[in-house]
Design an enzyme around this catalytic site. Structure first.
Site, PDB file in Angstrom:
ATOM      1  CD  GLU A 226      -2.865  -1.191   0.133  1.00 22.42           C
ATOM      2  OE1 GLU A 226      -3.245  -0.107  -0.348  1.00 22.42           O
ATOM      3  OE2 GLU A 226      -3.235  -2.302  -0.313  1.00 22.42           O
TER       4      GLU A 226
ATOM      5  CB  SER B 135     -45.096 -23.009  47.554  1.00 22.74           C
ATOM      6  OG  SER B 135     -46.434 -23.434  47.523  1.00 22.74           O
TER       7      SER B 135
END
Length: 734
Positions: A80, A342
């Site tokens: 690059e 319960s």
């Protein structure tokens, strides 16, 4: 001419100077220093559970340059921007070269952008126009003025696109090769360096041909620029390439969802407290239970495993199968509001124990209508029986609903709501009058996470802490119960003898080490729960159907209780938990097992009970007299029904229940725990009376005794034996 030249030169110098001043005075935007990054949710050991996309819908993020293979850095520079260290952000030579090549090609085939310009484009994306190019050049100069070359490379490699949603060297290395960026070989690094120039063209998922040709070109560039030798290049070309997993795993999906819902985007790694091995085991056990219970209507289950000292979640299973659309598998059972049955009772019993109640407090287990907002409320017990006078320990251990409602009526609806608030379980938009006494039996929906946190407070000696899946700090805790009340609750919920009339001995709730547990079953068997703890771990389980369809005879014991038992064995497989330390302020006193008072000379059955200091009974038992048992007025009707009204005739050996010739039918829609049949015999108060069923002894006690037996179809005979005397009664179960 000279003057014009000097003016021109001065103008250029002034322009360059002004440009330099402007570049250095322009602050570096946050977008450059803080690239978007995906959120990696990991287990406690770093195992990846899931990687969520960043705010830019990408997967990846920043990584220090020292954690990236030098091969990738060199390959990127060769591909690059090989003059990266010579320019100031914009490379005039590269621009001229690209312009010349494009003119020769007759099209835009080459770019002259530097790595710094590419970083600017990635940080400030826009259309590829001349204006955008100038903008990129400007920001490239600004970037070069504020960052070192190493920092620029680091920022670029954090943003470089590598195909699909992948950005950054680390994400690409793990996706394509299954390894961190630091471990990339020359062959792997040169292949990755080929991708940012044209991620779609070189997409490895579509084929490797073009990408490999680009890789070979990059290797040639690296040789030409002295970065590697030709031998290195040839070896790289010949190296076989391993393959990673391009996608992201989704382990512990409900846990990951919960974490991500509480975590802002772009967080990088979020390390959870989940134990990956235990998580996998819990998921297996949940799926196994659902497979076993599916024919009875249990299509889903959920579970939590929590570390008691810290509140850290070690396993989190929201459903049996996250991908099961038919049974709503993506619903999180740990966060869904369901009726607890319960399972809320221990919190309310605990508040009573913190007041003036004791484990020996006498409660009334009779069907007494209770006033409600819209009429009367008539609760009933799970086994459809009344148990008359029961002590608090027995009432809670056996989960007797009628006794629980008696206790709740003494506390009042306002107190019940205050208790829920204390445990951070306040129901949304519910007034005390609307709540009513039914909260004891599941009249308000709760979340498993909230219920688990409440039970965690009991396990921690009355200190409430929130559940956590990320915190590493030890919580301080908020007192919600006294250590003495919390200990008494844990002791009652771990008493296998006390709960045996309803649940039997050594069943699903019994473990080879000390553990406290409470089950819950909602109306019509739509939900069932089991929540319990040792000194090390708390386990909360639920089984049911997310659509609310009722199950067929699946109780908290047979459904969630079975899962709870298996998970408890799994988490303590390597080491049993230490016993619970008894706090100060408790004393042990002998009591009458029927009345809870101090035993008199006529009391045939006694036991020791724990009391907070100052709450032990002071009066003698009034139930047992030399002439027999005398029950208070509220229990006379019950005594007549179960055949105890004639207990005063203590010299007569009798079978009190069932009567000779009685016939009983089994309700097969109820689990075994709900099919109890009372067997009762009486005899002389000073003589041991043995109760036998089909010639098998079930127990003996002075003056007689009662036991609850799980009926089996057939003809049976119950016997009362005292010395050489025997009386019997035959009955039939269909």
């Amino acid at each position: 001419m000279r003057r014009a030249l000097r003016v021109s030169l001065l103008t250029v110098c002034s322009g360059v100077l002004l440009l330099g001043v402007a570049v250095h005075c322009t602050p570096l935007p946050r977008e450059v220093r803080q690239p978007p990054r995906s959120t990696r949710v990991t287990a406690r050991d770093g195992t990846l559970l899931h990687e969520a996309l960043s705010s830019a819908n990408t997967r990846g993020g920043p990584l220090p340059l020292t954690s990236i293979s030098p091969h990738l850095v060199n390959a990127t520079l060769a591909s690059e921007d090989h003059r990266f260290f010579q320019h100031l952000g914009v490379d005039p030579l590269s621009l001229l070269r690209a312009t010349w090549l494009n003119l020769r090609a007759g099209r835009v085939a080459y770019g002259g952008s530097t790595i710094t310009q590419q970083l600017a484009r990635l940080a400030f994306p826009g259309p590829r126009t001349l204006t955008q190019k100038l903008r990129e050049a400007w920001w490239a100069l600004v970037i070069e003025a504020h960052l070192t070359k190493a920092e620029i490379l680091e920022q670029y490699l954090a943003r470089a696109p590598y195909g699909g949603l992948l950005v950054g060297a680390e994400a690409a290395a793990r996706a394509y090769f299954g390894k961190p960026a630091l471990q990339l070989s020359l062959a792997e690094a040169s292949l990755l360096a080929a991708l940012p120039r044209a991620p779609d063209r070189y997409d490895l998922r579509k084929g490797e041909g073009q990408a490999l040709r680009r890789r070979d070109h990059i290797l040639d560039l690296m040789v030409a620029r002295g970065m590697i030798t030709s031998v290195d290049a040839e070896l790289a070309r010949a190296e076989p390439l391993a393959r990673g997993n391009h996608g992201s795993p989704m382990r512990a999906p409900h846990a990951v969802r919960w974490i991500l819902s509480r975590t802002p985007s772009d967080q990088g790694e979020v390390r959870t407290t989940l134990d990956p091995a235990l998580q996998e085991r819990a998921e297996t056990l949940v799926a196994q239970l659902v497979e076993e219970m599916r024919e009875r209507g249990a299509t889903q289950a959920a579970a939590l495993v929590v570390e008691v000292p810290t509140g850290r979640i070690r396993a989190y299973v929201g459903s049996a199968d996250f991908l099961d659309a038919e049974n709503h598998g993506q619903v999180d059972g740990t966060r869904a509001r369901r009726s607890p049955g319960s399972a809320l009772k221990p919190l309310i019993y605990g508040a009573a124990l913190d007041r003036d109640a004791t484990p020996a407090t006498l409660l009334t287990d009779l069907a007494v209508p209770q006033a409600a907002e819209h009429g009367q409320y008539l609760p009933r017990n799970f086994d459809e029986q009344e148990h008359g006078p029961v002590l608090l320990r027995s009432a809670l251990a056996n989960s007797y609903n009628l006794a629980a409602v008696d206790l709740a009526s003494r506390l009042g609806a306002n107190t019940l709501l205050d208790i829920l608030r204390r445990f951070r379980m306040e129901p949304p938009d519910v007034a005390p009058a609307e709540l009513g006494l039914g909260v004891m039996l599941g009249g308000v929906d709760v979340r498993m996470q909230d219920l688990a946190a409440a039970y965690l407070a009991l396990a921690r000696g009355g200190s409430w802490v929130p559940l956590t899946m990320t915190s590493s700090a030890d919580p301080a805790g908020i007192p919600v119960l006294s250590p003495q009340a919390a200990y008494l609750l844990a002791d009652i919920l771990g008493d296998d003898v006390a709960r045996s009339p309803s649940f039997g001995r050594h069943g699903a709730l019994h473990l080879p080490f000390a553990a406290s547990v409470k089950t819950g079953t909602s109306k019509d068997f739509r939900d069932n729960w089991a929540v319990g703890f040792t000194t090390r771990y708390l386990v909360a389980t639920w089984a049911g159907d997310f659509a609310g369809r009722p199950m067929r005879g699946v109780s908290g014991v047979t459904g969630a209780g079975t899962l709870w038992h298996r998970l408890m064995r799994a988490v303590h497989a390597e080491e049993e938990p230490p016993p619970r330390a008894r706090p100060g302020g408790l004393t042990e006193v002998e009591i009458c097992a029927l009345s809870g008072a101090l035993p008199g000379r006529a009391c045939p059955h006694r036991r020791h009970e724990l009391f907070r200091q100052g709450t032990a009974p002071r009066s003698l038992c009034a139930f047992h007299t030399p002439g027999g048992v005398v029950l208070p007025a509220p229990f006379q009707r019950w005594a007549e029904q179960v055949g105890l009204s004639d207990c005063s005739h203590s010299d007569e050996l009798r079978v009190l229940h069932p009567h000779d010739g009685a016939v009983f039918r089994i309700d097969r829609d109820r689990p075994l725990a709900g099919r109890g049949l009372t067997l009762a015999v009486s005899g002389p108060a000073d003589q041991l009376v043995e109760l036998r069923l089909d010639s098998q002894p079930l127990g003996r006690q002075r003056g007689g005794l009662r036991v609850v037996w799980t009926p089996v179809a057939g003809t049976h005979r119950v016997e009362a034996v005292a010395g050489d005397q025997t009386v019997s009664a035959a009955f039939t179960v269909q």
